[in-house]
Scaffold this motif. Sequence first.
Motif, PDB file in Angstrom:
ATOM      1  N   ARG A  64       0.835  -1.208   0.000  1.00 21.61           N
ATOM      2  CA  ARG A  64       0.000   0.000   0.000  1.00 21.61           C
ATOM      3  C   ARG A  64       0.870   1.260   0.000  1.00 21.61           C
ATOM      4  O   ARG A  64       0.509   2.262  -0.596  1.00 21.61           O
ATOM      5  CB  ARG A  64      -0.943   0.011   1.201  1.00 21.61           C
ATOM      6  CG  ARG A  64      -2.146  -0.901   1.048  1.00 21.61           C
ATOM      7  CD  ARG A  64      -3.202  -0.653   2.103  1.00 21.61           C
ATOM      8  NE  ARG A  64      -2.763  -1.008   3.442  1.00 21.61           N
ATOM      9  CZ  ARG A  64      -2.765  -2.222   3.960  1.00 21.61           C
ATOM     10  NH1 ARG A  64      -3.173  -3.240   3.213  1.00 21.61           N
ATOM     11  NH2 ARG A  64      -2.363  -2.455   5.186  1.00 21.61           N
ATOM     12  N   HIS A  65       2.011   1.203   0.677  1.00 21.37           N
ATOM     13  CA  HIS A  65       2.906   2.357   0.744  1.00 21.37           C
ATOM     14  C   HIS A  65       3.818   2.465  -0.482  1.00 21.37           C
ATOM     15  O   HIS A  65       4.301   3.558  -0.792  1.00 21.37           O
ATOM     16  CB  HIS A  65       3.782   2.287   2.003  1.00 21.37           C
ATOM     17  CG  HIS A  65       3.030   2.483   3.265  1.00 21.37           C
ATOM     18  ND1 HIS A  65       2.658   3.721   3.728  1.00 21.37           N
ATOM     19  CD2 HIS A  65       2.566   1.596   4.176  1.00 21.37           C
ATOM     20  CE1 HIS A  65       2.005   3.593   4.871  1.00 21.37           C
ATOM     21  NE2 HIS A  65       1.936   2.311   5.155  1.00 21.37           N
ATOM     22  N   ALA A  66       4.072   1.365  -1.149  1.00 24.49           N
ATOM     23  CA  ALA A  66       4.964   1.341  -2.321  1.00 24.49           C
ATOM     24  C   ALA A  66       4.406   0.398  -3.373  1.00 24.49           C
ATOM     25  O   ALA A  66       4.961  -0.670  -3.626  1.00 24.49           O
ATOM     26  CB  ALA A  66       6.366   0.923  -1.896  1.00 24.49           C
ATOM     27  N   PRO A  67       3.288   0.780  -4.004  1.00 29.27           N
ATOM     28  CA  PRO A  67       2.621  -0.140  -4.930  1.00 29.27           C
ATOM     29  C   PRO A  67       3.438  -0.506  -6.169  1.00 29.27           C
ATOM     30  O   PRO A  67       3.160  -1.525  -6.803  1.00 29.27           O
ATOM     31  CB  PRO A  67       1.350   0.613  -5.321  1.00 29.27           C
ATOM     32  CG  PRO A  67       1.634   2.043  -5.031  1.00 29.27           C
ATOM     33  CD  PRO A  67       2.611   2.057  -3.896  1.00 29.27           C
ATOM     34  N   ASP A  68       4.443   0.283  -6.498  1.00 32.28           N
ATOM     35  CA  ASP A  68       5.236   0.008  -7.695  1.00 32.28           C
ATOM     36  C   ASP A  68       6.557  -0.693  -7.398  1.00 32.28           C
ATOM     37  O   ASP A  68       7.356  -0.905  -8.307  1.00 32.28           O
ATOM     38  CB  ASP A  68       5.519   1.317  -8.445  1.00 32.28           C
ATOM     39  CG  ASP A  68       4.235   1.969  -8.943  1.00 32.28           C
ATOM     40  OD1 ASP A  68       3.297   1.238  -9.314  1.00 32.28           O
ATOM     41  OD2 ASP A  68       4.173   3.210  -8.953  1.00 32.28           O
TER      42      ASP A  68
END
Length: 75
Positions: A64-68
Amino acid sequence: MTDAALKQAAAALQRGEYAVAEELLQGLLAREPGLPQALHLLGVIACRRGDPARGKPLIEEALRHAPDDPLVQNN
């Protein structure tokens, strides 16, 4: 400081020193709540310790904090 601590935690994880890695990561999260790399590695540690019920939510939060982030997506 964050990068160095993350590298230390990752190295401890690779050596199988889960307690050391976990302590470093918890310290990072105390200073930077929601740090995706720390959440991800804590999730990996939990899964390696045979506790996917604890690990999966940590990895999902990291995502959720770093979707990529491909490393987080892979796990």
